[in-house]
Design an enzyme around this catalytic site. Sequence first.
Site, PDB file in Angstrom:
ATOM      1  N   HIS A  99      21.206  96.782  86.555  1.00  0.00           N
ATOM      2  CA  HIS A  99      22.424  97.609  86.159  1.00  0.00           C
ATOM      3  C   HIS A  99      22.037  98.767  85.360  1.00  0.00           C
ATOM      4  CE1 HIS A  99      21.355  94.924  83.230  1.00  0.00           C
ATOM      5  NE2 HIS A  99      21.890  95.473  82.080  1.00  0.00           N
ATOM      6  N   HIS A 101      23.267 101.524  82.800  1.00  0.00           N
ATOM      7  CA  HIS A 101      24.304 101.736  81.709  1.00  0.00           C
ATOM      8  C   HIS A 101      24.505 103.221  81.760  1.00  0.00           C
ATOM      9  CE1 HIS A 101      23.630  98.239  79.048  1.00  0.00           C
ATOM     10  NE2 HIS A 101      22.492  98.205  79.834  1.00  0.00           N
TER      11      HIS A 101
END
Length: 136
Positions: A99, A101
């Site tokens: 992922h 951010h």
Amino acid sequence: MDDCVFCKIVAGEIPVHTLYEDAHTLAFLDIHPDAKGHTLVVPKAHATDLLAATPDIIAAVMVTVQKVARALMQSLGAEGFTLGMNNGAAAGQVVFHWHTHIIPRAQDDGLKPWPGKSYKSGEAEAIIENVKKYLV
Ligand code: AMP
């Protein structure tokens, strides 16, 4: 992946505040935001981290990161944004589904994360020589 929280989010088994979705990626609000609008962009297909992701998935994720970052800037009036990506537990990765951010930023928001250090004489050259052996 049965025990992966982000796979469960992609599958719709855990509710999130979704900002954007396409065939390969999902963007949703981080449950513990460092700033208003703090967003996570994930590939729908499980990959542990950046090193485990394929080039086409990396490209798809980065296109979504750009799209969402632009929308966050415009909608929130953010003055900038920081991209964060923890790869490995030592780097602070807690969820092992790759992922990125996106953290909206403002002047003097106090979120400066990294200390700037210096190289000793010859140290930078030695690092470059070593790294080049592994660049394929
Ligand atoms: P990292 O340290 O890079 O692995 O960050 C994982 C991030 O996932 C943290 O910022 C968490 O707040 C966020 N997170 C974990 N579970 C959820 C969830 N169910 N919904 C939204 N964000 C989550």
